[in-house]
Design an enzyme around this catalytic site. Structure first.
Site, PDB file in Angstrom:
ATOM      1  N   GLU A   1       1.002  -1.169  -0.021  1.00  0.00           N
ATOM      2  CA  GLU A   1       0.011   0.181  -0.014  1.00  0.00           C
ATOM      3  C   GLU A   1       0.559   1.357   0.229  1.00  0.00           C
ATOM      4  OE1 GLU A   1      -3.737  -0.524   2.711  1.00  0.00           O
ATOM      5  OE2 GLU A   1      -2.392  -2.195   3.214  1.00  0.00           O
TER       6      GLU A   1
ATOM      7  N   SER B   1      -6.513  -2.388   1.925  1.00  0.00           N
ATOM      8  CA  SER B   1      -6.718  -2.188   0.440  1.00  0.00           C
ATOM      9  C   SER B   1      -6.959  -3.489  -0.544  1.00  0.00           C
ATOM     10  CB  SER B   1      -5.098  -1.517  -0.143  1.00  0.00           C
ATOM     11  OG  SER B   1      -4.984  -0.199   0.509  1.00  0.00           O
TER      12      SER B   1
ATOM     13  N   TYR C   1      -9.183   2.448  -6.325  1.00  0.00           N
ATOM     14  CA  TYR C   1      -8.195   3.532  -6.554  1.00  0.00           C
ATOM     15  C   TYR C   1      -8.450   3.615  -8.245  1.00  0.00           C
ATOM     16  CZ  TYR C   1      -6.434   2.436  -2.059  1.00  0.00           C
ATOM     17  OH  TYR C   1      -6.620   2.110  -0.702  1.00  0.00           O
TER      18      TYR C   1
ATOM     19  N   ARG D   1     -11.745   4.043  10.984  1.00  0.00           N
ATOM     20  CA  ARG D   1     -12.815   3.926  10.067  1.00  0.00           C
ATOM     21  C   ARG D   1     -13.324   2.494  10.325  1.00  0.00           C
ATOM     22  NH1 ARG D   1     -10.397   3.316   4.890  1.00  0.00           N
ATOM     23  NH2 ARG D   1     -11.236   1.047   4.979  1.00  0.00           N
TER      24      ARG D   1
ATOM     25  N   ASP E   1     -15.375  -0.635   8.483  1.00  0.00           N
ATOM     26  CA  ASP E   1     -16.378  -0.866   7.317  1.00  0.00           C
ATOM     27  C   ASP E   1     -17.249  -2.034   7.849  1.00  0.00           C
ATOM     28  OD1 ASP E   1     -14.387   0.571   6.019  1.00  0.00           O
ATOM     29  OD2 ASP E   1     -13.079  -1.194   5.448  1.00  0.00           O
TER      30      ASP E   1
ATOM     31  N   GLU F   1     -14.187  -4.935   9.527  1.00  0.00           N
ATOM     32  CA  GLU F   1     -12.980  -4.760   9.817  1.00  0.00           C
ATOM     33  C   GLU F   1     -12.917  -3.157  10.274  1.00  0.00           C
ATOM     34  OE1 GLU F   1     -10.269  -4.419   6.479  1.00  0.00           O
ATOM     35  OE2 GLU F   1     -11.370  -6.408   6.160  1.00  0.00           O
TER      36      GLU F   1
ATOM     37  N   ASN G   1     -10.275   0.192  10.837  1.00  0.00           N
ATOM     38  CA  ASN G   1      -8.767   0.629  10.186  1.00  0.00           C
ATOM     39  C   ASN G   1      -8.324   1.985  11.138  1.00  0.00           C
ATOM     40  OD1 ASN G   1      -7.328   2.287   8.399  1.00  0.00           O
ATOM     41  ND2 ASN G   1      -7.821   0.845   6.726  1.00  0.00           N
TER      42      ASN G   1
ATOM     43  N   GLY H   1      -7.523   5.948   4.653  1.00  0.00           N
ATOM     44  CA  GLY H   1      -6.855   6.580   3.470  1.00  0.00           C
ATOM     45  C   GLY H   1      -7.233   8.255   3.631  1.00  0.00           C
TER      46      GLY H   1
END
Length: 316
Positions: free
Chosen positions: A17, A153, A223, A262, A264, A277, A279, A283
């Protein structure tokens, strides 16, 4: 409030990443500079310790994705160097980075998680790959989702609809880690809920809905411009949106996170929220989920970054 003058943004690293981290770090640095804060940027290399000793910043803003940025290693180095930093402490990073551990801790707090198993590559070698794959598929049902037990990612992640596809997905997964997490694939609306704490306690920002054109939010969908449509705030009924925000706050608390995170999740058609999960270093690019949530909340991204850095500096 003491002035915040000098911040060091850490970005890059040696994980897959790397490029995402560099771009996120650039966005944070440019945003802080817009507020007349002196910002330096650095990668994690042999020069870092000397830099922290000879020219210590008021605060470090780590924007490192993958190991060692999210697994607690860099945070341990900053701790022993006596340098304050934005984000979760090392122990919390380790809990969040190990997806099976994070699932267990969040589930214990009453949030639903997918059924799944976490197995190392050696188990398939020692016990017989074909038999084990068939048993996993029979126990969990199809479709399934496969991903490394650590990392982000969507590297090494795949959705599978058959036992044969599961075998191929596991081979790909083991290219990115030694342990695979195989879970039932939850149908519903994929959302991300960011949490930020600039001094008044953790606050959940509006959920961001993720709609990839291929149905799976993989690396390309994340991305590649135009591959994914985002809705910020998510198109959820009020009570369901609040439930998603509450789940993110629960995950933030259960894992002992700090400053920002964050989470998800999938929201099923019934309204049930299922944790996927968490984070610790979301990002920060223009197209990243955390900045989208900040904007949806009517907040200025640069000011949020400054307040996070200032909060870290005060801890020093």
């Amino acid at each position: 409030m003491a002035d915040l003058d000098r911040v060091l943004v850490l970005a890059g690293g040696l994980s897959p990443e790397h490029e995402v981290s560099v771009r996120s770090g650039r966005r944070v640095a440019e945003s802080l500079r817009r507020l007349d804060i002196e910002v330096q940027t650095a990668d994690v290399d042999s020069a870092l310790l000397g830099r922290l000793s000879s020219d210590p910043p008021q605060a470090v803003f780590p924007v490192l994705h993958g190991a060692p940025g999210e697994d607690g290693v860099v945070r341990e180095v900053l701790e022993v160097s006596g340098v304050p930093y934005v984000g979760a402490r090392p122990d919390a990073c380790r809990r969040a980075y190990a997806k099976p551990v994070a699932k267990a801790l969040v589930e214990a707090r009453g949030v639903a998680v997918p059924r799944g198993v976490a197995l190392p590559k050696a188990a398939f070698r020692d016990l017989g790959a074909r038999e084990l794959v068939d048993r996993i598929a029979a126990a969990l049902g199809l479709p399934l989702f496969v991903k490394p037990d650590q990392g982000g990612s969507a590297f090494g992640a795949a959705t599978v609809d058959s036992a044969d596809a599961l075998s191929s997905a596991l081979v790909n997964c083991f290219a990115y880690g030694d342990t695979a997490l195989v879970e039932e694939r939850i149908a519903g609306t994929e959302v991300a809920v960011s949490v930020v704490d600039t001094g008044d306690g953790p606050t959940a920002l509006p959920p961001v809905e993720i709609v990839p054109d291929g149905g799976v939010y993989d690396y390309a969908a994340r991305y590649t411009a135009g591959r994914t449509e985002f809705f910020a705030p998510a198109r959820l009924e009020g009570a369901v949106a609040e439930a998603a925000k509450e789940a993110a706050l629960t995950a933030h608390s259960a894992l002992g996170l700090r400053d920002l995170s964050r989470t998800d999740m999938i929201v099923e058609d019934s309204g049930r929220v299922v944790f996927l999960e968490a984070n610790v270093a979301p990002g920060m690019m223009e197209t990243s989920l955390f900045p989208m949530a900040v904007e949806a909340a009517g907040m200025d991204f640069a000011i949020v970054c400054r307040e996070l850095a200032h909060r870290a500096a005060l801890r020093g």
